[in-house]
Design an enzyme around this catalytic site. Structure first.
Site, mmCIF file in Angstrom:
data_model
loop_
_atom_site.group_PDB
_atom_site.id
_atom_site.type_symbol
_atom_site.label_atom_id
_atom_site.label_comp_id
_atom_site.label_asym_id
_atom_site.label_seq_id
_atom_site.Cartn_x
_atom_site.Cartn_y
_atom_site.Cartn_z
ATOM 1 N N ASP A 148 0.633 -1.340 0.080
ATOM 2 C CA ASP A 148 0.020 -0.032 0.099
ATOM 3 C C ASP A 148 0.786 1.147 -0.011
ATOM 4 O O ASP A 148 0.287 2.353 -0.073
ATOM 5 C CB ASP A 148 -1.100 0.007 1.217
ATOM 6 N N GLU A 201 9.491 -4.358 10.221
ATOM 7 C CA GLU A 201 10.077 -2.981 9.879
ATOM 8 C C GLU A 201 10.394 -1.831 10.883
ATOM 9 O O GLU A 201 9.812 -1.764 11.998
ATOM 10 C CB GLU A 201 8.753 -2.201 8.919
HETATM 11 O O1 KIV Z 1 3.662 -1.320 1.485
HETATM 12 C C1 KIV Z 1 4.474 -1.561 1.508
HETATM 13 O O2 KIV Z 1 5.489 -1.236 0.431
HETATM 14 C C2 KIV Z 1 5.136 -2.417 2.457
HETATM 15 C C3 KIV Z 1 6.614 -2.591 2.677
HETATM 16 C C4 KIV Z 1 7.108 -1.343 3.194
HETATM 17 C C5 KIV Z 1 6.945 -3.806 3.333
HETATM 18 O O3 KIV Z 1 4.458 -2.729 3.574
#
Ligand code: KIV
Length: 272
Positions: free
Chosen positions: A49, A187
């Site tokens: 997202d 993260e």
């Molecule tokens: O939305 C995204 O790109 C993510 C990554 C940062 C893992 O969740």
């Protein structure tokens, strides 16, 4: 689809089996041509997202809709044929009940053909993960810095600076793994916390701003390609696309102004 054209992609159980083995290569994609390139190198492509921020110009991921995720998921599926494709469930489409999460996830899988979804996993998420997995939906969880909660967390800062929060992150990952997630994104945490999570769970950890000790790594592709000058500390830029695009567009603009483009080679001539 005939047996001959059937596509064989990496599966969620194959990703799980890579725990403590060869590191799992993951990146995000949002369109077909980028997915086609990533597919040669990646085990897992995430339609994140983050699309809201890096493609649509939103300041957070909170405004991303299920329809946006489906449209970008379809494009990534068309462009790839080997990697496992995981699509994020966006904010507001899964948190309030397992049933709602199932309807959102089933719609994403039906309309894109992707093989799994990702949800940001707070302490409430275990019930939802188990509900989805029991009903045939592989789930990748996401702990640590959870961008969809940035309004509660107060921004996109790394998480786990206090003992209490560090413990919560490890507990959330354990709960997500025990509920049946096939992998967990970790993260924006210290290497120490990431390593604790990696040791505590039986599923692969996919680090982003975490630790080289995770079972795999992921980055937001436009960030690692250098499309933006400002990126989080944990991003390594493997290219400088912003400068490359600037130079190309500047040269094109000059060519147009000087009538140097289109040249002979770019112009149709019909023989009579
Ligand atoms: O939305 C995204 O790109 C993510 C990554 C940062 C893992 O969740």
């Amino acid at each position: 689809m005939s047996a001959q054209t059937q596509i064989r992609r990496i599966t969620a159980p194959q990703i799980t089996a890579r725990k403590s083995a060869e590191p799992i290569v993951c990146l995000t994609a949002y369109d077909a041509p980028t997915a086609a390139i990533l597919d040669e190198y990646c085990d897992l492509i995430l339609v994140g997202d983050s699309v809201g921020m890096v493609v649509h110009g939103l300041t957070t991921t909170v405004g991303v809709t299920l329809e946006m995720m489906i449209m970008h998921g379809q494009a990534v599926m068309r462009g790839s044929n080997k990697a496992l494709v995981v699509v994020d469930l966006p904010f507001g489409y899964y948190e309030d009940s397992p049933e709602r999460a199932f309807h959102s996830a089933a719609r994403v899988m039906r309309e894109t053909g992707c093989q799994a979804v990702k949800i940001e996993s707070g302490s409430y998420a275990a019930e939802t993960i188990a509900y989805l997995v029991e009903r045939g939906i592989p789930v990748m969880s996401h702990v640590g810095l959870r961008p969809q909660s940035m309004n509660v967390l107060g921004g996109f800062r790394a998480r786990g600076r206090t003992q209490k929060v560090a413990e919560e992150i490890v507990e959330n990952a354990i709960a997500a793994a025990e509920a049946g997630s096939f992998a967990v994104v970790v993260e924006g945490v210290s290497a120490e916390i990431a390593d604790k999570v990696t040791q505590a769970v039986s599923i692969p950890t996919i680090g982003i701003g975490a630790s080289a000790g995770c079972d795999g790594q992921i980055l937001v592709t436009p960030d690692m390609l250098g499309l933006f000058h400002r990126v989080p500390k944990f991003v390594k830029k493997y290219a400088n696309m912003q400068d490359i695009i600037h130079k190309a567009v500047e040269t094109y603009a000059n060519d147009v102004k000087e009538r140097a483009f289109p040249g002979e080679e770019n112009t149709y001539k019909f023989s009579k």
